[in-house]
Motif scaffolding. Structure first.
Motif, PDB file in Angstrom:
ATOM      1  N   THR A   1       0.840  -1.197   0.000  1.00 23.60           N
ATOM      2  CA  THR A   1       0.000   0.000   0.000  1.00 23.60           C
ATOM      3  C   THR A   1       0.879   1.253   0.000  1.00 23.60           C
ATOM      4  O   THR A   1       1.772   1.386   0.838  1.00 23.60           O
ATOM      5  CB  THR A   1      -0.929   0.012   1.221  1.00 23.60           C
ATOM      6  N   LEU A   2       0.589   2.156  -0.928  1.00 23.18           N
ATOM      7  CA  LEU A   2       1.245   3.456  -0.986  1.00 23.18           C
ATOM      8  C   LEU A   2       0.237   4.520  -0.578  1.00 23.18           C
ATOM      9  O   LEU A   2      -0.871   4.567  -1.115  1.00 23.18           O
ATOM     10  CB  LEU A   2       1.791   3.752  -2.383  1.00 23.18           C
ATOM     11  N   ASP A   3       0.615   5.364   0.405  1.00 27.12           N
ATOM     12  CA  ASP A   3      -0.292   6.400   0.908  1.00 27.12           C
ATOM     13  C   ASP A   3       0.508   7.644   1.246  1.00 27.12           C
ATOM     14  O   ASP A   3       1.522   7.923   0.591  1.00 27.12           O
ATOM     15  CB  ASP A   3      -1.089   5.880   2.114  1.00 27.12           C
ATOM     16  N   GLY A   4       0.103   8.411   2.259  1.00 26.28           N
ATOM     17  CA  GLY A   4       0.792   9.631   2.631  1.00 26.28           C
ATOM     18  C   GLY A   4       1.517   9.545   3.949  1.00 26.28           C
ATOM     19  O   GLY A   4       1.902  10.571   4.517  1.00 26.28           O
ATOM     20  N   LEU A   5       1.719   8.321   4.478  1.00 27.18           N
ATOM     21  CA  LEU A   5       2.434   8.116   5.733  1.00 27.18           C
ATOM     22  C   LEU A   5       3.802   7.503   5.455  1.00 27.18           C
ATOM     23  O   LEU A   5       3.947   6.673   4.551  1.00 27.18           O
ATOM     24  CB  LEU A   5       1.632   7.211   6.667  1.00 27.18           C
ATOM     25  N   ASN A   6       4.801   7.868   6.252  1.00 28.68           N
ATOM     26  CA  ASN A   6       6.163   7.417   5.995  1.00 28.68           C
ATOM     27  C   ASN A   6       6.441   6.041   6.589  1.00 28.68           C
ATOM     28  O   ASN A   6       5.518   5.353   7.059  1.00 28.68           O
ATOM     29  CB  ASN A   6       7.170   8.459   6.505  1.00 28.68           C
ATOM     30  N   GLU A   7       7.722   5.659   6.602  1.00 31.03           N
ATOM     31  CA  GLU A   7       8.114   4.333   7.064  1.00 31.03           C
ATOM     32  C   GLU A   7       7.973   4.150   8.569  1.00 31.03           C
ATOM     33  O   GLU A   7       8.172   3.046   9.084  1.00 31.03           O
ATOM     34  CB  GLU A   7       9.553   4.024   6.645  1.00 31.03           C
ATOM     35  N   PHE A   8       7.616   5.215   9.279  1.00 28.91           N
ATOM     36  CA  PHE A   8       7.348   5.125  10.713  1.00 28.91           C
ATOM     37  C   PHE A   8       5.846   5.203  11.007  1.00 28.91           C
ATOM     38  O   PHE A   8       5.427   5.282  12.159  1.00 28.91           O
ATOM     39  CB  PHE A   8       8.074   6.245  11.460  1.00 28.91           C
ATOM     40  N   GLY A   9       5.039   5.208   9.941  1.00 24.52           N
ATOM     41  CA  GLY A   9       3.589   5.286  10.100  1.00 24.52           C
ATOM     42  C   GLY A   9       3.089   6.663  10.449  1.00 24.52           C
ATOM     43  O   GLY A   9       1.961   6.819  10.920  1.00 24.52           O
ATOM     44  N   ARG A  10       3.896   7.682  10.203  1.00 33.26           N
ATOM     45  CA  ARG A  10       3.520   9.058  10.529  1.00 33.26           C
ATOM     46  C   ARG A  10       3.509   9.919   9.268  1.00 33.26           C
ATOM     47  O   ARG A  10       4.107   9.554   8.251  1.00 33.26           O
ATOM     48  CB  ARG A  10       4.496   9.645  11.557  1.00 33.26           C
ATOM     49  N   PRO A  11       2.824  11.068   9.310  1.00 31.85           N
ATOM     50  CA  PRO A  11       2.728  11.904   8.112  1.00 31.85           C
ATOM     51  C   PRO A  11       4.098  12.388   7.632  1.00 31.85           C
ATOM     52  O   PRO A  11       4.987  12.687   8.436  1.00 31.85           O
ATOM     53  CB  PRO A  11       1.868  13.087   8.570  1.00 31.85           C
ATOM     54  N   TYR A  12       4.251  12.466   6.306  1.00 29.58           N
ATOM     55  CA  TYR A  12       5.456  13.074   5.757  1.00 29.58           C
ATOM     56  C   TYR A  12       5.525  14.555   6.124  1.00 29.58           C
ATOM     57  O   TYR A  12       6.594  15.100   6.371  1.00 29.58           O
ATOM     58  CB  TYR A  12       5.467  12.932   4.228  1.00 29.58           C
ATOM     59  N   TYR A  13       4.362  15.177   6.126  1.00 24.92           N
ATOM     60  CA  TYR A  13       4.294  16.611   6.436  1.00 24.92           C
ATOM     61  C   TYR A  13       3.017  16.811   7.237  1.00 24.92           C
ATOM     62  O   TYR A  13       1.919  16.682   6.696  1.00 24.92           O
ATOM     63  CB  TYR A  13       4.267  17.430   5.144  1.00 24.92           C
ATOM     64  N   PRO A  14       3.116  17.116   8.538  1.00 27.31           N
ATOM     65  CA  PRO A  14       1.937  17.068   9.417  1.00 27.31           C
ATOM     66  C   PRO A  14       0.902  18.157   9.200  1.00 27.31           C
ATOM     67  O   PRO A  14      -0.199  18.051   9.726  1.00 27.31           O
ATOM     68  CB  PRO A  14       2.553  17.164  10.819  1.00 27.31           C
ATOM     69  N   GLN A  15       1.229  19.196   8.461  1.00 28.19           N
ATOM     70  CA  GLN A  15       0.267  20.264   8.264  1.00 28.19           C
ATOM     71  C   GLN A  15      -0.735  19.896   7.163  1.00 28.19           C
ATOM     72  O   GLN A  15      -0.386  19.205   6.196  1.00 28.19           O
ATOM     73  CB  GLN A  15       0.977  21.564   7.896  1.00 28.19           C
ATOM     74  N   PRO A  16      -1.994  20.328   7.278  1.00 23.74           N
ATOM     75  CA  PRO A  16      -3.009  19.982   6.284  1.00 23.74           C
ATOM     76  C   PRO A  16      -2.792  20.712   4.963  1.00 23.74           C
ATOM     77  O   PRO A  16      -2.040  21.686   4.879  1.00 23.74           O
ATOM     78  CB  PRO A  16      -4.321  20.405   6.945  1.00 23.74           C
ATOM     79  N   PHE A  17      -3.482  20.214   3.942  1.00 23.40           N
ATOM     80  CA  PHE A  17      -3.541  20.852   2.631  1.00 23.40           C
ATOM     81  C   PHE A  17      -2.173  20.886   1.933  1.00 23.40           C
ATOM     82  O   PHE A  17      -1.829  21.848   1.256  1.00 23.40           O
ATOM     83  CB  PHE A  17      -4.128  22.264   2.718  1.00 23.40           C
ATOM     84  N   ASN A  18      -1.400  19.832   2.126  1.00 20.27           N
ATOM     85  CA  ASN A  18      -0.148  19.702   1.413  1.00 20.27           C
ATOM     86  C   ASN A  18      -0.129  18.370   0.690  1.00 20.27           C
ATOM     87  O   ASN A  18      -0.466  17.327   1.262  1.00 20.27           O
ATOM     88  CB  ASN A  18       1.049  19.772   2.374  1.00 20.27           C
ATOM     89  N   SER A  19       0.250  18.371  -0.566  1.00 16.34           N
ATOM     90  CA  SER A  19       0.374  17.141  -1.330  1.00 16.34           C
ATOM     91  C   SER A  19       1.693  17.159  -2.083  1.00 16.34           C
ATOM     92  O   SER A  19       2.283  18.219  -2.324  1.00 16.34           O
ATOM     93  CB  SER A  19      -0.794  16.982  -2.307  1.00 16.34           C
ATOM     94  N   GLY A  20       2.175  15.989  -2.433  1.00 19.84           N
ATOM     95  CA  GLY A  20       3.441  15.887  -3.141  1.00 19.84           C
ATOM     96  C   GLY A  20       3.869  14.444  -3.248  1.00 19.84           C
ATOM     97  O   GLY A  20       3.093  13.522  -2.976  1.00 19.84           O
TER      98      GLY A  20
END
Length: 442
Positions: free
Chosen positions: A93-112
């Motif tokens: 599964t590919l999503d928006g959480l990193n290899e530690f299960g946490r957000p890549y960037y914790p602030q809302p309204f950011n994509s990349g």
């Protein structure tokens, strides 16, 4: 009054004091993947070695990290719970959480650019276009999570002999579908070198596990064609159902006290035939108490004929459990192992077996410990919303604690209050007695 004449229920009532408009239930993406929080989880270490052909991974192993002998990074989440239609047990599964299960960037309204799944180097230096090398894979948007938006994408890159990543395929975000098949040639001279690699990468919201893509059965080999859609494989797929009827976990003494009503009537398994010809499969069950290795049940379940490129769901009657633990409060783990003999030389051994544990410990639980989405209540203005869970006891017991996972929130949970109330209900001959223990947790 005799205690044995009562059915006791503990009702957990959670009141949420959040002053927003509209009283309704909501589900939202997760802000943290708790599968990475296991203290026994071993760190991912890529083997730093070259792979050879055929290169095959159907992710039929325990996650959450990819196989380090095949993959160079650990950002994809290996699991068997984010899809309900996987070809074989396990997906990436590919999503928006990193290899530690946490957000890549914790602030809302950011994509990349978010997760990636990068193969180890593969030595293709001895091959030519005549060898007809193709790479194939299956992909699925959304799964059991949230769909990628049209501005999100899934990409596939090949690394050429100049150490450059060349985009070979992409798919924009869309709603849920069954797994779709893609096959691409790897025959251009720029890719036939000693350090060839391929990489999947997704664009997603970087603060949540939104914009889900699932990958399954990645295969690269010689003597293939663009119409090669057959995998000579028969495999277990989704998780088997639980032997428990009402919970995913409960104390063993409560189970034994009312086994007839706590045991599911049937257990289901799903087997997929990915081959282009029918196959006969002999399904077997080996059930053991995992901690002591004591046999609980062993039987030949059925012989099943599965048509070419089709799925078969099989249901089997539950069995009685007579295991006696060391004490009446001992932890018990009943492990159901379903398996069958390989059907041909191309059959992958790892997906010929699937395991389902029933954990009997010192708690009751409805959920299975994995999470695909977050649930919350959106209250009416100035009125708290309430939800309740009921746990029925089969013998007298004592409540000593409560475990609740409150999902991380973006941007913050500051100023959001809640109360937890325990209500004990005693029922005898249709009479209900309510008892409110003193005190609340705030």
């Amino acid at each position: 009054m005799k205690k044995s004449s009562y059915i006791l229920s503990a009702v957990l009532l959670i009141c949420l004091y959040v002053f927003n408009a509209g009283a309704q239930e909501k589900v939202v993406p997760l802000n943290r993947n708790m599968a990475y929080s296991n203290p026994e989880l071993k760190p991912f270490k890529s083997k730093k070695q070259r792979a050879s052909l055929p290169f095959i991974d159907d992710f039929s192993y325990e996650g959450p990290y990819p196989d380090a002998t095949l993959w160079q990074d650990n950002k994809a989440y290996i699991n068997n719970t984010m899809s309900a239609t996987q070809l074989t047990r396990g997906v990436a599964t590919l999503d928006g959480l990193n290899e530690f299960g946490r957000p890549y960037y914790p602030q809302p309204f950011n994509s990349g650019l978010a997760d990636s799944l990068t193969s180890v180097p593969i030595d293709l230096s001895t091959y030519t276009s005549i060898d007809s090398i193709y790479l194939s894979f299956y992909y699925q948007p959304q799964g059991l999570g949230f769909a990628p938006e049209s501005t999100d994408s899934l990409f596939l890159y090949f690394k050429n002999d100049l150490n450059q990543w060349v985009r070979m395929w992409q798919m924009r975000g869309t709603g849920i579908s069954n797994f779709k098949y893609v096959i691409l040639p790897v025959m251009h001279a720029q890719f036939l070198h000693g350090d060839f690699q391929f990489r999947f990468i997704n664009i997603a919201s970087l603060n949540i596990n939104d914009d889900i893509w699932n990958l399954d059965y990645i295969k690269m080999g010689v003597k293939r064609t663009e119409i090669d859609t057959t995998m000579k494989d028969v495999a277990f797929s989704v998780e088997p159902t639980s032997i428990l009827k009402n919970y995913s976990s409960m104390p063993y003494r409560h189970f034994i006290a009312n086994q007839a009503n706590e045991t599911s009537l049937v257990n289901d398994v799903v087997v997929n035939n990915l081959d282009g010809v029918p196959h006969a499969v002999t399904l077997n069950l080996d059930a053991r108490e995992f901690i002591s290795s004591s046999a609980v049940n062993n039987q030949n379940l059925a012989s099943v004929n599965i048509a070419a490129k089709s799925s078969s769901q099989q249901s089997f009657a539950s069995y009685p459990i007579s295991y006696v633990p060391p004490t009446n409060k001992s932890k018990v783990v009943v492990r159901n192992k379903y398996f069958y003999p390989s059907v041909n030389s191309g059959d992958r051994k790892a997906n010929d077996t699937i395991v389902k544990d029933a954990v009997f410990d010192n708690y009751f639980a409805y959920d299975d410990g994995s999470a695909e989405k977050s649930y919350f209540l959106l209250p009416a203005v100035n009125f708290p919303s309430k939800t309740a869970l009921q746990f029925t006891l089969n013998e007298a017991d004592t409540l000593r604690g409560l475990m609740v996972h409150f999902g991380a929130q973006v941007p913050t949970a500051l100023g959001k209050y809640f109360s937890i109330v325990f209500v004990q209900i005693a029922r005898q001959s249709g009479f209900f007695r309510f008892h409110y223990p003193p005190g609340r947790f705030v």
